[in-house]
Design an enzyme around this catalytic site. Structure first.
Site, PDB file in Angstrom:
ATOM      1  CB  CYS A 116      -0.939   0.002   1.201  1.00 32.38           C
ATOM      2  SG  CYS A 116      -2.018  -1.434   1.260  1.00 32.38           S
ATOM      3  CG  HIS A 256      -2.826   3.379   3.152  1.00 33.14           C
ATOM      4  ND1 HIS A 256      -3.488   3.159   1.958  1.00 33.14           N
ATOM      5  CD2 HIS A 256      -2.767   2.169   3.786  1.00 33.14           C
ATOM      6  CE1 HIS A 256      -3.800   1.881   1.877  1.00 33.14           C
ATOM      7  NE2 HIS A 256      -3.383   1.256   2.967  1.00 33.14           N
ATOM      8  CG  ASN A 286      -6.493  -0.703   2.202  1.00 34.89           C
ATOM      9  OD1 ASN A 286      -5.943  -0.172   1.244  1.00 34.89           O
ATOM     10  ND2 ASN A 286      -5.840  -1.322   3.173  1.00 34.89           N
TER      11      ASN A 286
HETATM   12  O1  UT7 Z   1      -3.129  -1.392   3.965  1.00 38.92           O
HETATM   13  C1  UT7 Z   1      -2.672  -2.140   5.044  1.00 38.92           C
HETATM   14  C2  UT7 Z   1      -3.588  -3.291   5.240  1.00 38.92           C
HETATM   15  N1  UT7 Z   1      -4.146  -3.620   6.464  1.00 38.92           N
HETATM   16  C3  UT7 Z   1      -4.495  -2.859   7.520  1.00 38.92           C
HETATM   17  O2  UT7 Z   1      -4.225  -1.715   7.621  1.00 38.92           O
HETATM   18  C4  UT7 Z   1      -5.244  -3.542   8.616  1.00 38.92           C
HETATM   19  C5  UT7 Z   1      -4.987  -2.987   9.991  1.00 38.92           C
HETATM   20  N2  UT7 Z   1      -5.858  -3.641  10.949  1.00 38.92           N
HETATM   21  C6  UT7 Z   1      -7.152  -3.315  11.092  1.00 38.92           C
HETATM   22  O3  UT7 Z   1      -7.651  -2.429  10.429  1.00 38.92           O
HETATM   23  C7  UT7 Z   1      -7.947  -4.038  12.164  1.00 38.92           C
HETATM   24  O4  UT7 Z   1      -7.089  -4.824  12.937  1.00 38.92           O
HETATM   25  C8  UT7 Z   1      -9.094  -4.924  11.576  1.00 38.92           C
HETATM   26  C9  UT7 Z   1     -10.192  -4.034  10.983  1.00 38.92           C
HETATM   27  C10 UT7 Z   1      -8.552  -5.847  10.510  1.00 38.92           C
HETATM   28  C11 UT7 Z   1      -9.715  -5.756  12.690  1.00 38.92           C
HETATM   29  O5  UT7 Z   1     -10.190  -4.899  13.695  1.00 38.92           O
HETATM   30  P1  UT7 Z   1      -9.823  -5.191  15.226  1.00 38.92           P
HETATM   31  O6  UT7 Z   1     -10.508  -4.169  16.019  1.00 38.92           O
HETATM   32  O7  UT7 Z   1      -8.323  -5.248  15.309  1.00 38.92           O
HETATM   33  O8  UT7 Z   1     -10.507  -6.580  15.459  1.00 38.92           O
HETATM   34  P2  UT7 Z   1      -9.872  -7.997  15.846  1.00 38.92           P
HETATM   35  O9  UT7 Z   1      -9.114  -8.549  14.677  1.00 38.92           O
HETATM   36  O10 UT7 Z   1      -9.151  -7.858  17.147  1.00 38.92           O
HETATM   37  O11 UT7 Z   1     -11.187  -8.835  16.069  1.00 38.92           O
HETATM   38  C12 UT7 Z   1     -12.120  -8.505  17.064  1.00 38.92           C
HETATM   39  C13 UT7 Z   1     -13.307  -9.429  16.883  1.00 38.92           C
HETATM   40  C14 UT7 Z   1     -12.933 -10.898  16.734  1.00 38.92           C
HETATM   41  O12 UT7 Z   1     -13.908 -11.685  17.384  1.00 38.92           O
HETATM   42  P3  UT7 Z   1     -13.617 -12.324  18.831  1.00 38.92           P
HETATM   43  O13 UT7 Z   1     -12.407 -13.184  18.611  1.00 38.92           O
HETATM   44  O14 UT7 Z   1     -13.342 -11.150  19.722  1.00 38.92           O
HETATM   45  O15 UT7 Z   1     -14.872 -13.049  19.109  1.00 38.92           O
HETATM   46  C15 UT7 Z   1     -13.023 -11.110  15.236  1.00 38.92           C
HETATM   47  O16 UT7 Z   1     -13.296 -12.462  14.906  1.00 38.92           O
HETATM   48  O17 UT7 Z   1     -14.027  -9.063  15.684  1.00 38.92           O
HETATM   49  C16 UT7 Z   1     -14.204 -10.227  14.893  1.00 38.92           C
HETATM   50  N3  UT7 Z   1     -14.245  -9.830  13.489  1.00 38.92           N
HETATM   51  C17 UT7 Z   1     -15.373  -9.537  12.850  1.00 38.92           C
HETATM   52  N4  UT7 Z   1     -16.656  -9.510  13.254  1.00 38.92           N
HETATM   53  C18 UT7 Z   1     -17.566  -9.142  12.328  1.00 38.92           C
HETATM   54  C19 UT7 Z   1     -13.181  -9.705  12.642  1.00 38.92           C
HETATM   55  N5  UT7 Z   1     -13.645  -9.325  11.447  1.00 38.92           N
HETATM   56  C20 UT7 Z   1     -14.983  -9.211  11.540  1.00 38.92           C
HETATM   57  C21 UT7 Z   1     -16.004  -8.852  10.640  1.00 38.92           C
HETATM   58  N6  UT7 Z   1     -17.277  -8.827  11.082  1.00 38.92           N
HETATM   59  N7  UT7 Z   1     -15.745  -8.512   9.364  1.00 38.92           N
END
Ligand code: UT7
Length: 329
Positions: A116, A256, A286
């Site tokens: 990215c 970004h 993104n």
């Molecule tokens: O260009 C560079 C590319 N990438 C990035 O910049 C990504 C950077 N990271 C992020 O933006 C965030 O970490 C995410 C948006 C990917 C995830 O958000 P988070 O607040 O860090 O959530 P998490 O991964 O800690 O997950 C929290 C919960 C989990 O459930 P449990 O284990 O707490 O029950 C996930 O399974 O949210 C769940 N979850 C979802 N729930 C509904 C993860 N994705 C989803 C979803 N819908 N799409």
């Protein structure tokens, strides 16, 4: 040694797929909700390629607009740089495909891959070509079609990304205008946090790589999140310091567009007001290398960014890579 030439972005353009994919439609595909996606990422919808839309076609559309706005003909181009991790094919490069579509027969053309951060890497490379006198008119495209490499059964990644292309023309500009500073970084030790394991020469496509879903994006979201906030702040401060400026001097930050919470955390720490931070993640998600040039294009079209504004661009991505730049627009 470089000449004292100043290099700037003299025009912008974008190419976006027609098809919108909303969070409500995603609820039908994976176990997610509109509420979760908006509150955790800020994304409401994204664009997804269909039919004849390809990486090179979106790039071609964006490039034509940028060239027209710079009053250039395709044959005036000396160099075409395409920042992408989702080329139409492994080779020829997307840059060569665009060169043929544009009929820009005087241009050298190549792709670069910096996740990215690709647009910022391309900006820095283009700047060097112009400063050394090796090129006068450079077309830089940031383009990605990540919808083609996400696992549509993985809710951790498939809700985040969208497709699009942004193009700019780089030229020599008046002294003290254009790019005032630019710095690129990378840390290959963190490559595993965000990668597509197969499809290259290490794991060519086989029945097993397909069955194991190794051709899709694998990401450790929370780790990338933490990393992103820190490097967005630090690299913005670095490039500001390099040109003798402070965050308070900025008119706009163009970050970004990966997650609105990353953008807000970094811009708060930099002491910026919300109206100084440009974002379109709600409409496009993104778009990887295309994020920054598309935000720029919209802000210029809306008359937000004006001549003489001081703006900082900052990005991070697969590699891991990151970087920032300051421009006097
Ligand atoms: O260009 C560079 C590319 N990438 C990035 O910049 C990504 C950077 N990271 C992020 O933006 C965030 O970490 C995410 C948006 C990917 C995830 O958000 P988070 O607040 O860090 O959530 P998490 O991964 O800690 O997950 C929290 C919960 C989990 O459930 P449990 O284990 O707490 O029950 C996930 O399974 O949210 C769940 N979850 C979802 N729930 C509904 C993860 N994705 C989803 C979803 N819908 N799409």
């Amino acid at each position: 040694m470089h000449s004292g030439k100043s290099v700037g972005i003299v025009s912008t353009g974008k190419g976006l797929p027609v098809c919108r994919l909303t969070n409500l439609e995603l609820e039908e595909i994976v176990d997610t909700s509109d509420e979760w996606i908006i509150s955790r990422t800020g994304i409401k919808e994204r664009r997804i390629i269909s039919n004849s839309e390809t990486n090179s076609e979106l790039s071609f559309i964006a490039s034509k607009i940028a060239l027209d706005r710079a009053n250039l003909k395709p044959e005036d181009l000396d160099l075409i740089i395409v920042a992408t991790v989702t080329p139409d094919m492994l080779f020829p490069s997307t840059a060569c495909l665009i060169q043929a579509k544009l009929e820009a027969y005087n241009a050298a053309a190549f792709d670069l891959a910096a996740g990215c951060t690709g647009f910022l890497y391309g900006l820095s490379v283009g700047e060097q070509y112009i400063k050394t006198g090796a090129a006068k008119n450079v077309l830089l495209v940031g383009v990605d079609t990540l919808s083609t490499i996400v696992d549509w059964q993985d809710r951790n990644t498939c809700v985040l990304f969208g497709d699009g292309a942004g193009a700019v023309v780089l030229q020599e500009v008046e002294e003290n205008r254009g790019l005032l500073s630019c710095k690129l970084f990378s840390d290959g030790n963190k490559g595993d946090l965000l990668c597509v394991p197969a499809g290259g020469s290490r794991f060519p496509a086989t029945r097993q790589t397909v069955e194991k879903k190794m051709h899709y994006i694998k990401m450790n979201g929370p780790e990338v999140f933490k990393f992103a906030v820190t490097v967005m702040i630090n690299s913005t401060l670095t490039v500001l310091e390099m040109c003798g400026k402070k965050p308070a001097d900025l008119d706009y930050l163009v970050p970004h567009q990966a997650n609105i919470r990353i953008i807000n955390a970094a811009s708060r720490k930099l002491g910026l007001k919300p109206e100084q931070v440009l974002a379109n993640i709600d409409r496009y998600g993104n778009m990887s290398s295309a994020s920054i040039p598309v935000v720029l294009d919209e802000a210029v079209e809306e008359g937000k960014i004006k001549r003489g504004d001081l703006i900082a661009l900052v990005s991070f991505g697969a590699g891991l890579t990151w970087g920032a730049a300051v421009l006097n627009w």
